[in-house]
Each structure stands twice: as structure tokens, then as C-alpha cells.
Design an enzyme around this catalytic site. Sequence first.
Site, PDB file in Angstrom:
ATOM      1  N   HIS A  27       1.116  -1.299  -0.128  1.00  0.00           N
ATOM      2  CA  HIS A  27      -0.017  -0.228  -0.284  1.00  0.00           C
ATOM      3  C   HIS A  27       1.015   1.572   0.201  1.00  0.00           C
ATOM      4  O   HIS A  27       2.399   1.497   0.746  1.00  0.00           O
ATOM      5  CB  HIS A  27      -0.941  -0.196   1.288  1.00  0.00           C
ATOM      6  CG  HIS A  27      -1.839  -1.005   1.570  1.00  0.00           C
ATOM      7  ND1 HIS A  27      -2.648  -1.205   2.043  1.00  0.00           N
ATOM      8  CD2 HIS A  27      -2.898  -0.662   0.128  1.00  0.00           C
ATOM      9  CE1 HIS A  27      -3.347  -2.160   2.054  1.00  0.00           C
ATOM     10  NE2 HIS A  27      -4.238  -2.254   0.809  1.00  0.00           N
ATOM     11  N   CYS A  40      -2.155   3.219   9.575  1.00  0.00           N
ATOM     12  CA  CYS A  40      -2.842   1.886   8.556  1.00  0.00           C
ATOM     13  C   CYS A  40      -4.528   1.862   9.748  1.00  0.00           C
ATOM     14  O   CYS A  40      -5.144   2.146   9.430  1.00  0.00           O
ATOM     15  CB  CYS A  40      -2.759   0.999   8.766  1.00  0.00           C
ATOM     16  SG  CYS A  40      -1.538   0.929   7.326  1.00  0.00           S
TER      17      CYS A  40
END
Length: 285
Positions: free
Chosen positions: A178, A274
Amino acid sequence: MAETTSPMIERTVPRLLMCAPTFFEVSYVINPWMTDHVHDTTSERARRQWDALRDTVSRHADVALQPPAEGLPDMSFTANAGLVFGNAFVPSRFRYAERQGEEAHDRDWFARHGFDIVDLPEGMFFEGAGDALFDRGVARRLWMGHGHRSDAEAAPELARLLDIEVLPVKLSDPRFYHLDTCFCPLANGYLLYFPGAFDPPALALIETHVPPGLRIPVRERDALDFACNAVNLGRVVILNRASGALRERLEAAGFMVVEVALDEFIKSGGAAKCLTLRLDEIPGA
Ligand code: ARG
């Protein structure tokens, strides 16, 4: 703890969304970090680390809480719920079936909290603020990572839907799957990033748009400690761990580093950033 009010209200205190790790565990493998950690997390340790992160973030921001759901162990990674821009919420479309069950919960939470749901066209993957990060130096500029989870095709669609500039960057190392695992725009236009996670054209794009004096490249050791997965609130940078060299570099740029150990979540491939989602991405700010 502050609960939600209208996202339209202009605020000076940042607002972030978090989701308690009540059902957090590693029960499947969808990234390389998870491979050796199936059923290797403890809920007490995860809870203690998450509480420490929430308490630290709460000193500098308001934290809204999304209720966790049983059977969705990755829901604590709220960065992946979608992309917030002003009052718009673009829900994620998860690549892996294991996380697709989160989508209904996220749509519901954002709709109930007054956001306008703005959908991407069907048939493309997009994993929200995990792969889409606003530049802190240039208004309406979004950096979008693709190559592992999100599709490159989402970039022009986001540009169109939100009337913003979108700079797509291809991720090349599966450990940094990511964008927020290897790239973190900071206040005053600084950029904390791990150059080794990007393909050559992506690196060139970063170097074209971010002046050398504002780039803070990290070494692989820091990258593997999730140093780029940082929450930046004003001059505070909250992260799992930073080497002495990185801490000095950040302090020289005017930041204050706060470490919160998050190794239990790193087993799942995520850390500070996150586990949070900014709810106040103000257009033009
Ligand atoms: N286990 C989760 C996954 O692989 C971790 C997500 C981390 N989130 C992030 N924004 N990097 O999807």
C-alpha cells in the site's frame, strides 16, 4: 472521547477515525507480512498497543470510533475504508474477498455521519487512504499507489470525481503493498518515503514534484519498521519506530517524533497510519 459531529463544520483540531481491534487477528494471508503470523497475535497485546496509539493520537486530535465487526479482522485498519475529501467519501473496493465484507460497514458509517458517498465505477480495485494520500504542500494534489492492491485505472476516475490532480505511482516491492507503507506527505510539503518501494518512473515523478530539500528518504531498516506509516498531526509525527538518524532528520525539519510500539499489527502488515483515517481532508488546505 469525542463522538461524531458534522464533517462540514470547520475545525482546527484534526479528526481521525479508528476502530478497536476487538476481532483483530491474522487468520488469512493477503500480504507478505502475514505469511508467518497466522494465529500468532494475542488480543491483549493488540488491544494495549492500539489503546496507546489512540491515547497518543487523542492528545493532538479528535478520535471518532467505528464499531468493529466479528469476522472482519482487518477492520482496525481504517485507512482502507475509503478516501475522504471534504464532505465526499469514496468507498474502497477491496481486491481480496477476505476484506470485501468491510465495504458495507464503511459505507454505512460514512452515510450515517453525513458524508456524501461518491462511488468509483464498477470493476476496479481501490483501497482508500491506504493507497491515496493528499500532498501537504500543493492543494488538491493526490498521490495514488497502484501495482499491488489498487488499479491504476482508479487514478483518472478519482481526478474526475473529486476534481483534483492525481499522480499515480507504481509500487514495485510486495512488502510495501500500500502507498502508506512507504510514502507519507508531511506538513509544510515535506515527504517521508522509502525510494526502494517505487518503480523508476514513479521515483522520477516524486523527484519532479517534491524539491530535494523537502524529501526525507528513509533506509530499508526504517522502512521495514514502518517508519513511513506515520500519523502527522501538526509538528508531531507518530510512528512505530525510527532510527536515530531518521529521528534527527525529522527533528531538523521541525518535527517531533513520538514512537508507539505496534509490532502486533505489523504482523498483519500495518502500523500507525493504517490504523487511522483522517476525516477532515479540507479541499484547498
Ligand atoms: N492485513 C491488512 C491487509 O493486508 C493490512 C492493511 C494495512 N493497511 C494499510 N493502509 N497499509 O489488507
